[in-house]
Design a protein around this motif. Structure first.
Motif, mmCIF file in Angstrom:
data_model
loop_
_atom_site.group_PDB
_atom_site.id
_atom_site.type_symbol
_atom_site.label_atom_id
_atom_site.label_comp_id
_atom_site.label_asym_id
_atom_site.label_seq_id
_atom_site.Cartn_x
_atom_site.Cartn_y
_atom_site.Cartn_z
ATOM 1 N N TYR A 79 96.359 -3.598 22.122
ATOM 2 C CA TYR A 79 96.254 -4.677 21.144
ATOM 3 C C TYR A 79 96.854 -5.970 21.704
ATOM 4 C CZ TYR A 79 95.188 -0.996 17.749
ATOM 5 O OH TYR A 79 94.611 0.052 17.076
ATOM 6 N N HIS B 41 89.409 -9.537 9.054
ATOM 7 C CA HIS B 41 89.932 -8.853 7.871
ATOM 8 C C HIS B 41 91.456 -8.765 7.869
ATOM 9 C CE1 HIS B 41 85.840 -7.732 6.868
ATOM 10 N NE2 HIS B 41 85.671 -7.265 8.094
ATOM 11 N N GLY B 42 92.107 -9.439 8.825
ATOM 12 C CA GLY B 42 93.563 -9.479 8.851
ATOM 13 C C GLY B 42 94.224 -8.302 9.533
ATOM 14 N N LYS B 43 93.470 -7.501 10.275
ATOM 15 C CA LYS B 43 94.014 -6.331 10.956
ATOM 16 C C LYS B 43 94.260 -6.647 12.431
ATOM 17 C CE LYS B 43 91.511 -3.132 7.896
ATOM 18 N NZ LYS B 43 90.500 -2.036 7.847
ATOM 19 N N PRO B 44 95.207 -5.941 13.088
ATOM 20 C CA PRO B 44 95.437 -6.151 14.522
ATOM 21 C C PRO B 44 94.148 -5.955 15.321
ATOM 22 C CG PRO B 44 97.188 -4.814 13.591
ATOM 23 C CD PRO B 44 96.145 -4.953 12.516
ATOM 24 N N VAL C 74 94.914 -11.528 14.650
ATOM 25 C CA VAL C 74 94.277 -10.493 13.832
ATOM 26 C C VAL C 74 92.770 -10.721 13.827
ATOM 27 C CG1 VAL C 74 96.297 -10.189 12.350
ATOM 28 C CG2 VAL C 74 94.572 -11.907 11.740
ATOM 29 N N ASP C 75 92.031 -9.736 13.255
ATOM 30 C CA ASP C 75 90.591 -9.913 13.141
ATOM 31 C C ASP C 75 90.255 -10.604 11.814
ATOM 32 O OD1 ASP C 75 90.805 -8.009 11.138
ATOM 33 O OD2 ASP C 75 89.846 -6.405 12.273
#
Length: 584
Positions: free
Chosen positions: A24, A33-36, A30-31
């Protein structure tokens, strides 16, 4: 210049191998959608074609308006040379002032992605209104009848300038965010990706000038020969393509979370330091307040190491007896972290370097104003073909397109062997070279004008408002030198204001970089106004009359060359004293 220019912290330059090879990203991105985000699936060069395509099309749209705007104002709205030049530089200045609005919104609330998306829509609406102003008969000024030209009506002026300034507002959300958003695609904690980021800025500016080349050649010819409605309509279409290109890359992008208002954080430092103005700053920096967490209290930002400058601001991070007794460290209006204080210090350290860009931008502003007006008074024909004076700016663009790959592929590797720097030259050295070339550019323009005026006197054309039979191609050297200066100065600024800015202020610092262009345009307008006022006293024609054959445009160019040289000397002093950011 800049003996401390490579003084990065150990953790920045000596990243551990497991950080480089991590699955990561390590910079907090983040992407959608707010994810790593996984490195192998997002960002890097795979995301950049969409961003570079967006920038290329948007710049084509912008320069499709800006390059020949002075011609539209003089021939269609029937303005005088000085008035048209002032209107162009004022509008262009506004285009580089509004990024402050977009930058604050991006860093504080929306993030760079949604700021670009929203302001692009405003931009597109402005382009459409401008196209209507040049296409709908009711919105177009009447054509000249012989030597009699009727002024545009208030409604016609209103529609035209409404579209023009909506474009200026739209640029406010695009300019400070696109280059930073592109650089965000490279993980700053990965040494391999960090090297690629340096190359990204070169190719980013390359894409800018590909768009500008099409505008300054093909679109200028369309506007002069096929009509202004079509000439403004084509840029509007390309702005639509820019929006589509940007959204197409969404699944591949890496996003940085906004860290809150940078303006508020600066005020908090000032207020907190004022409240503790009577307190003594401890000699040991580790006694100043900082969070114990590994990450900074400011979202999206790494911690910054303490510096010994501007100790009066350190008082904002001094722990008072009341702070320790209450155990409440959560009010930044009373107690700030070292990182928050250092953010403010960085901006103050950047200020002298930033200020030197204003005079350079005043020189750059001449390309779309007085260079064009000078070209209009020269022989624009080559055989049976007529060159629109504004299209000579394509040689500036060709110069940039020529120098970017030469710089990236040849100059940098050679310079790296001598300097040991991964980018060949430091950002400060690169900008200094560009400032020197700008002096040569204005000197070349002055020499061309001296020869043009000499020929006008010899042929008895001083009192006639006609072109002098000296080829417009003599302007090529000044455009080519200006392009070389851009490659060094403007790209150096992009790198400098991204790398040296606090992590959570990168859009704002990009906007401050662009603000030099705004102030440079305003400075050009101011100098033009003062020179016109002083040189027309007592009924004199002045340096820049409507008939340039009667004037002394060469004096104005020499004035800018002199200011540029003084600016260069000031820059050298500031660059030697500048201290680099140190992040952990």
């Amino acid at each position: 210049m800049g003996s401390q220019e490579d003084g990065r912290s150990l953790l920045e330059d000596g990243l551990l191998e497991n950080e480089s090879s991590s699955q990561y990203t390590g910079d907090g991105s983040v992407d959608f959608h707010g994810k790593p985000v996984l490195k192998q699936n997002t960002g890097n060069w795979r995301a950049c074609p969409f961003i570079l395509g967006t920038e290329g099309c948007e710049r084509l749209a912008y320069y499709g308006i800006a390059t020949n705007l002075v011609t539209y104002l003089t021939t269609k709205l029937h303005e005088g040379n000085a008035s048209a030049a002032r209107n162009v530089t004022t509008w262009q200045g506004t285009c580089y002032l509004t990024p402050l609005i977009g930058a604050v919104i991006a860093d504080s609330y929306w993030g760079r992605y949604w700021t670009i998306a929203s302001f692009s829509t405003i931009y597109f609406i402005g382009m459409c209104i401008l196209t209507l102003s040049a296409s709908v008969p009711a919105f177009k000024p009447a054509e000249c009848v012989g030597s009699e030209c009727r002024s545009a009506t208030p409604v016609q002026y209103g529609v035209f300038f409404l579209g023009l300034y909506l474009i200026a507002l739209g640029t406010g959300g695009i300019k400070p965010c696109v280059s930073s958003f592109g650089a965000d695609q490279f993980d700053d904690t990965d040494s391999r990706e960090r090297v690629k980021k340096g190359s990204f800025f070169n190719w980013f500016y390359f894409s800018v000038n590909i768009g500008a080349l099409i505008s300054s050649s093909f679109l200028v010819w369309i506007q002069d020969n096929a009509g202004w409605g079509l000439g403004f309509g084509i840029p509007a279409i390309f702005m639509g393509i820019a929006i589509a290109s940007f959204f197409s890359g969404t699944p591949l992008y890496r996003f940085q979370k906004p860290g809150g208002s940078p303006v508020t954080r600066m005020w908090q430092v000032l207020v907190a330091s004022f409240r503790k103005r009577n307190m003594v700053v401890p000699t040991e920096s580790n006694l100043l307040y900082e969070t114990q967490d590994k990450i900074s209290a400011i979202e999206g930002s790494r911690k910054l190491e303490h510096t010994d400058e501007l100790k009066c601001l350190d008082k904002a991070a001094v722990l008072s007896d009341a702070d320790i007794k209450s155990g409440d460290f959560s009010n930044p209006w009373r107690l700030c972290t070292v990182t928050q204080v250092e953010e403010f210090k960085i901006l103050i350290r950047m200020f002298p370097i930033w200020a030197t860009g204003i005079v350079f931008s005043a020189v750059y502003a001449q390309m779309s104003t007085l260079f064009v007006e000078q070209g209009m008074m020269m022989d624009t024909s080559i055989g049976s073909f007529t060159i629109p004076p504004a299209s000579l700016s394509s040689f500036d663009v060709i110069s940039v397109i020529f120098w970017v790959p030469i710089y990236d592929r040849i100059i940098v590797p050679i310079a790296r062997k001598f300097t040991g720097k991964e980018r060949g030259f430091s950002e400060l050295q690169r900008m200094g070279i560009g400032l020197f070339i700008s002096v040569l550019c204005m000197s070349a323009a002055a020499l061309v004008e001296i020869n043009r005026l000499r020929l006008a006197r010899e042929l008895g054309l001083v009192d006639e408002d006609v072109a002098v039979p000296i080829s417009i191609l003599w302007q090529i050297p000044q455009y080519f030198l200006l392009g070389a200066a851009e490659v060094f100065t403007f790209i150096g600024q992009l790198e400098f204001f991204y790398d040296q800015s606090p992590d959570a202020m990168r859009s704002l610092c990009s906007a401050l970089s662009l603000l030099t262009t705004a102030l440079g345009n305003y400075l050009s307008s101011f100098i033009l106004t003062i020179v016109t006022y002083l040189t027309t006293q007592g009924g004199s024609t002045g340096w820049i009359p409507d008939n340039l054959n009667e004037g002394h445009l060469d004096y104005f160019f020499w004035l800018l060359a002199g200011l540029s040289f003084i600016n260069l000397l000031f820059y050298v002093v500031c660059a030697k004293r500048y201290k680099q950011k140190k992040a952990s």
